[in-house]
Design a protein around this motif. Sequence first.
Motif, short mmCIF file in Angstrom:
data_model
loop_
_atom_site.label_atom_id
_atom_site.label_comp_id
_atom_site.label_asym_id
_atom_site.label_seq_id
_atom_site.Cartn_x
_atom_site.Cartn_y
_atom_site.Cartn_z
N ALA A 4 0.83 -1.21 0.00
CA ALA A 4 0.00 0.00 0.00
C ALA A 4 0.86 1.25 0.00
O ALA A 4 0.55 2.23 -0.71
N ALA A 33 0.83 4.17 -2.75
CA ALA A 33 0.48 5.52 -2.30
C ALA A 33 1.50 6.56 -2.74
O ALA A 33 1.14 7.73 -2.95
N ARG A 37 -3.21 7.59 -4.51
CA ARG A 37 -4.21 6.90 -3.68
C ARG A 37 -5.55 6.78 -4.41
O ARG A 37 -6.47 6.15 -3.89
N PHE A 58 -7.24 3.26 0.98
CA PHE A 58 -7.58 2.90 -0.39
C PHE A 58 -8.96 2.27 -0.49
O PHE A 58 -9.36 1.51 0.40
#
Length: 253
Positions: free
Chosen positions: A130, A134, A138, A159
């Motif tokens: 993630a 990012a 996002r 998310f």
Amino acid sequence: MKRIDLNCDMGEIPDAVFDGTQESLMPSLTSVNIACGGHAGDLQTMKSTVEQALRWHLAIGAHPGYADRANFGRVELRLSPSAVANSVFDQVQALADIVAECGATITHVKPHGALYNQAVKDRVLARAIADGVARWSRDVVLVGLAGSLMLRVFSEAGFPVAAEAFADRRYEADGTLRSRKFDDALIRNPAEAGQQALRIAEQGRVIASDGTEIAVDAQTICIHGDTPGAPEIARAVAHTLRRAGVDLKPLTH
């Protein structure tokens, strides 16, 4: 009417990209996940796959994996969270540049192979994925195994998420995918794959390898492009779902 996305991992086998095999799957799909230079893929395969997907009006996703081409990204590695995040970012950015050149956008990101399967149960690894995405954006859906920890981590990281199930893979009783080291890990029979997809879409259930019935709440169903007979499997899955009145729609932001 029930609605679901049909996705496929693509851009992984150069011969299939350029000989028409890969594109022959696309009429059956609504989304693609494109290998972007880690476990597979290069600038040529990425661009050609993006162009093919746009011809068929498919949602485009990035498919980052471990940069372990010798093992196609399917062997577990133990990398630091920063190394994983950096690799994911580099891969997604590489595809994003090509997608932008083609006048399109990336809708979703789905990890590949061992990176995906490890993140199903590893909070730190899921967060590293993630974090890598990012750094790029996002404003994208993160795809992960239905019912898994990784989806919760992706959501906690801010998310939107899509829970994924598989038409051409067998499951264990705990909801994880059966390891490819077992001969029965893949479902190669198109009719059987179609019935598994239909059971997922209509009932939210799947039959595990030991006969256990388990709950699977999914928004997208995957067909692997490198499974033997993948075009036939994709056609059977799409036909079975449409015949049953399931609406096939791509993932959206």
